[in-house]
Design an enzyme around this catalytic site. Structure first.
Site, mmCIF file in Angstrom:
data_model
loop_
_atom_site.group_PDB
_atom_site.id
_atom_site.type_symbol
_atom_site.label_atom_id
_atom_site.label_comp_id
_atom_site.label_asym_id
_atom_site.label_seq_id
_atom_site.Cartn_x
_atom_site.Cartn_y
_atom_site.Cartn_z
ATOM 1 N N CYS B 163 0.809 -1.222 0.000
ATOM 2 C CA CYS B 163 0.000 0.000 0.000
ATOM 3 C C CYS B 163 0.841 1.271 0.000
ATOM 4 O O CYS B 163 0.297 2.359 -0.209
ATOM 5 C CB CYS B 163 -0.931 0.004 1.211
ATOM 6 S SG CYS B 163 -1.730 -1.574 1.485
ATOM 7 N N HIS B 302 -3.820 7.607 5.700
ATOM 8 C CA HIS B 302 -3.845 6.289 5.067
ATOM 9 C C HIS B 302 -5.182 5.608 5.348
ATOM 10 O O HIS B 302 -5.750 4.962 4.468
ATOM 11 C CB HIS B 302 -2.696 5.426 5.582
ATOM 12 C CG HIS B 302 -2.711 4.048 5.011
ATOM 13 N ND1 HIS B 302 -2.453 3.802 3.685
ATOM 14 C CD2 HIS B 302 -2.985 2.832 5.561
ATOM 15 C CE1 HIS B 302 -2.563 2.507 3.434
ATOM 16 N NE2 HIS B 302 -2.891 1.896 4.552
ATOM 17 N N GLU B 313 -3.329 5.112 13.423
ATOM 18 C CA GLU B 313 -2.866 6.304 12.715
ATOM 19 C C GLU B 313 -3.230 7.574 13.491
ATOM 20 O O GLU B 313 -2.431 8.511 13.575
ATOM 21 C CB GLU B 313 -3.464 6.357 11.307
ATOM 22 C CG GLU B 313 -2.925 7.525 10.495
ATOM 23 C CD GLU B 313 -3.310 7.465 9.020
ATOM 24 O OE1 GLU B 313 -4.110 6.574 8.645
ATOM 25 O OE2 GLU B 313 -2.801 8.295 8.254
ATOM 26 N N LYS B 334 -10.234 7.490 1.076
ATOM 27 C CA LYS B 334 -10.561 6.088 0.747
ATOM 28 C C LYS B 334 -12.038 5.804 1.024
ATOM 29 O O LYS B 334 -12.580 4.816 0.524
ATOM 30 C CB LYS B 334 -9.686 5.124 1.562
ATOM 31 C CG LYS B 334 -8.229 5.062 1.110
ATOM 32 C CD LYS B 334 -7.484 3.944 1.818
ATOM 33 C CE LYS B 334 -6.038 3.839 1.382
ATOM 34 N NZ LYS B 334 -5.170 4.869 2.006
ATOM 35 N N HIS B 339 -9.547 1.590 -1.702
ATOM 36 C CA HIS B 339 -8.109 1.428 -1.481
ATOM 37 C C HIS B 339 -7.467 0.938 -2.780
ATOM 38 O O HIS B 339 -7.666 -0.209 -3.177
ATOM 39 C CB HIS B 339 -7.888 0.430 -0.343
ATOM 40 C CG HIS B 339 -6.473 0.361 0.140
ATOM 41 N ND1 HIS B 339 -5.432 1.017 -0.489
ATOM 42 C CD2 HIS B 339 -5.923 -0.290 1.204
ATOM 43 C CE1 HIS B 339 -4.311 0.769 0.175
ATOM 44 N NE2 HIS B 339 -4.587 -0.014 1.198
ATOM 45 N N PHE B 399 1.242 -3.210 4.424
ATOM 46 C CA PHE B 399 1.492 -4.508 5.031
ATOM 47 C C PHE B 399 3.008 -4.743 4.983
ATOM 48 O O PHE B 399 3.670 -4.396 4.003
ATOM 49 C CB PHE B 399 0.797 -5.619 4.235
ATOM 50 C CG PHE B 399 -0.674 -5.761 4.554
ATOM 51 C CD1 PHE B 399 -1.254 -5.140 5.639
ATOM 52 C CD2 PHE B 399 -1.472 -6.561 3.759
ATOM 53 C CE1 PHE B 399 -2.609 -5.287 5.929
ATOM 54 C CE2 PHE B 399 -2.821 -6.730 4.029
ATOM 55 C CZ PHE B 399 -3.397 -6.082 5.120
#
Lengths: 81, 411
Positions: B163, B302, B313, B334, B339, B399
């Protein structure tokens, strides 16, 4: 029967080759067909004619030579069926 | 860090909201979702999936023969690159700037081609899949095709960092231009993994959003107490970035300036985020830019909408900004475009640049019942005009614990 008409039409329809430049003596290089494109063309020919082109026979440089290989493999297939 | 100033001068979009960057921004500003219910096609599972697909048609931008050898991700990237380069006026005789670098982010490459090959091999017990399978699935195919298509002869690099891929790609391109290695770069990301096998794998991971009782459009809801995961999207976004000398010489009108880039690793877990790592990437970006944290007015988070990720976050933002965390705006777009994985950072950087350009902050859609753990100003519902918005950030967390942050300033 020969595979040439199919190959000629395939080159025009799918691979954007100018029909005027297609003739049996035309080389793959002259037609601007790179090695990756050639492998896909072979794939199309194999699918169309129900054959498999052994690697050692996939060494032709002109359309006429390619057609001869395909036609020969088709003949072998027909005689063994 | 000193060096040449770096500006975003062009953009090309293939996104769930469309192709025109300002038009996409307008739809986002209004809080409009592009999420759809899509029949997954996985007959063995029979599930419908909430996704954010792109209505994509390469048209005649890509010649017929190269198109045969491009997976969807590469096709979208080439078309987006075409639009980006053309938008700057640097597309001359169908060629881009020769000495430019190409910096792309991509998570998976030709995902549908992998699936097609495996299906032939395992289901049909045949090796008669496309002979060009390997060069179509490789993650760097998009960068290679952009380079070949537009005769761009500088470095053509691909960052495959899940990502964070395209945030890193833009960040590294920014550094190369700032530090004088390049004058111009084509930078962005692409991803196209809305195919049956990939969707099934994401489903198994348990991170995808379920349809919300209020409807499909309400399914992506970062920071909301009723969030259930993220909506998988696809797309390609490409930016043209140039140094200040070129911008001045061309009298170009930049969208925004990139002033900093930070990255970090959590060194913690494959899929569980860590506030410490996120805090460090934001600090690294701030230090790189030379600004005071108090100057940041907006963060494009994010925040994907997973129950685990969003509060982490928010915690990291509080750690970085202290009391100022409650003064700035944080939104997750998003909530509307889903995403885009390898293209997520590029799209969100572009949205952040447009927010600065327009003095308008896009919202977090579907944020109706805020999670108490996400208690910052997350701009619920619709966008907000902030004419004096001067500095903004865009976060991406992957990830594997790879984090990246871009810092942008109004041009």
């Amino acid at each position: 029967m020969t595979s040439y008409p199919f190959l000629a039409q395939l080159l025009v329809d799918k691979y954007d080759v100018d029909a005027q430049s297609i003739h049996p003596e035309a080389t793959m290089t002259e037609l601007d067909l790179d090695s990756l494109t050639l492998t896909e063309i072979l794939f199309d020919l194999e699918d169309e004619f129900g054959i498999e082109v052994p690697e050692e026979r996939a060494t032709f440089s002109t359309l006429g030579e390619a057609t001869a290989v395909i036609d020969d493999l088709v003949r072998v297939k027909e005689t063994t069926e | 860090m000193s060096g040449r100033r770096v500006f975003i001068t062009g953009m090309g979009f293939e996104t769930p909201h469309g192709q025109d960057p300002r038009g996409v921004f307008e739809r986002l500003f209004q809080g409009e979702s592009a999420v759809q219910m899509v029949r997954s096609g996985t007959a063995e599972f029979g599930s419908d999936v909430v996704l954010a697909p792109v209505d994509f048609d390469p048209g005649d931008t890509i010649p017929k023969v190269p198109l045969l050898f491009m997976a969807r991700a590469a096709q979208m990237a080439v078309v987006a690159a075409h639009k980006a380069i053309r938008s700057t006026g640097l597309l001359v005789d169908d060629r881009g700037p020769r000495d430019a670098g190409v910096y792309m982010g991509c998570g998976l490459g030709g995902a549908e081609i992998i699936q097609e090959g495996y299906r032939t091999f395992y289901e049909q017990k045949s090796k008669r899949f496309k002979r060009s399978t390997v060069p179509m699935i490789m993650a760097n195919a998009a960068a290679a095709h952009i380079s070949m298509r537009y005769k761009i002869q500088g470095p053509a690099h691909t960052y495959s960092i899940a990502c964070s891929s395209s945030t890193v790609a833009i960040g590294e391109a920014f550094r190369a231009v700032r530090d004088g290695y390049l004058e111009v770069a084509i930078a962005g990301g692409t991803e196209a993994m809305l195919n049956h096998g990939s969707i099934a794998a994401w489903e198994r991971l348990g991170v995808l959003a379920r349809e919300h009782p209020d409807g499909v459009l309400a399914s992506s809801r970062p920071f909301d107490a009723e969030r259930t995961g993220f909506v998988l999207g696809e797309g390609a976004v490409i930016l043209v970035i140039e140094n200040e000398d070129r911008v001045s010489a061309r009298r170009a009108t930049p969208v925004a300036e990139i002033i900093g880039y930070g990255s970090s690793s959590d060194a913690h877990n494959l899929i569980e985020p860590l506030a410490d790592g996120q805090e460090r990437t934001m600090w690294n970006g701030i230090l790189d830019s030379g600004i005071d944290p108090g100057e940041v007015g907006y963060i494009n988070a994010h925040a994907t909408g997973t129950p685990t990720g969003d509060p982490v976050e928010i915690d990291a933002i509080k750690r970085v900004f202290g009391a100022h965390a409650r003064q700035l705006a944080v939104s997750s777009t998003k909530s509307m475009h889903g995403h885009l994985v390898g293209a997520a950072g590029a799209l969100e950087c572009a949205i952040t640049a447009l927010a600065l350009s327009e003095g308008r902050i896009p919202p977090t859609a579907n944020l109706t019942t805020p999670d108490p753990a996400c208690d910052l100003d997350c701009v619920p519902g619709v966008g907000r005009a902030v004419p004096d918005l001067a500095v903004a950030m865009s976060n991406s967390f992957a990830f594997g614990g790879s984090n990246a942050t871009l810092v942008l300033r109004k041009a």
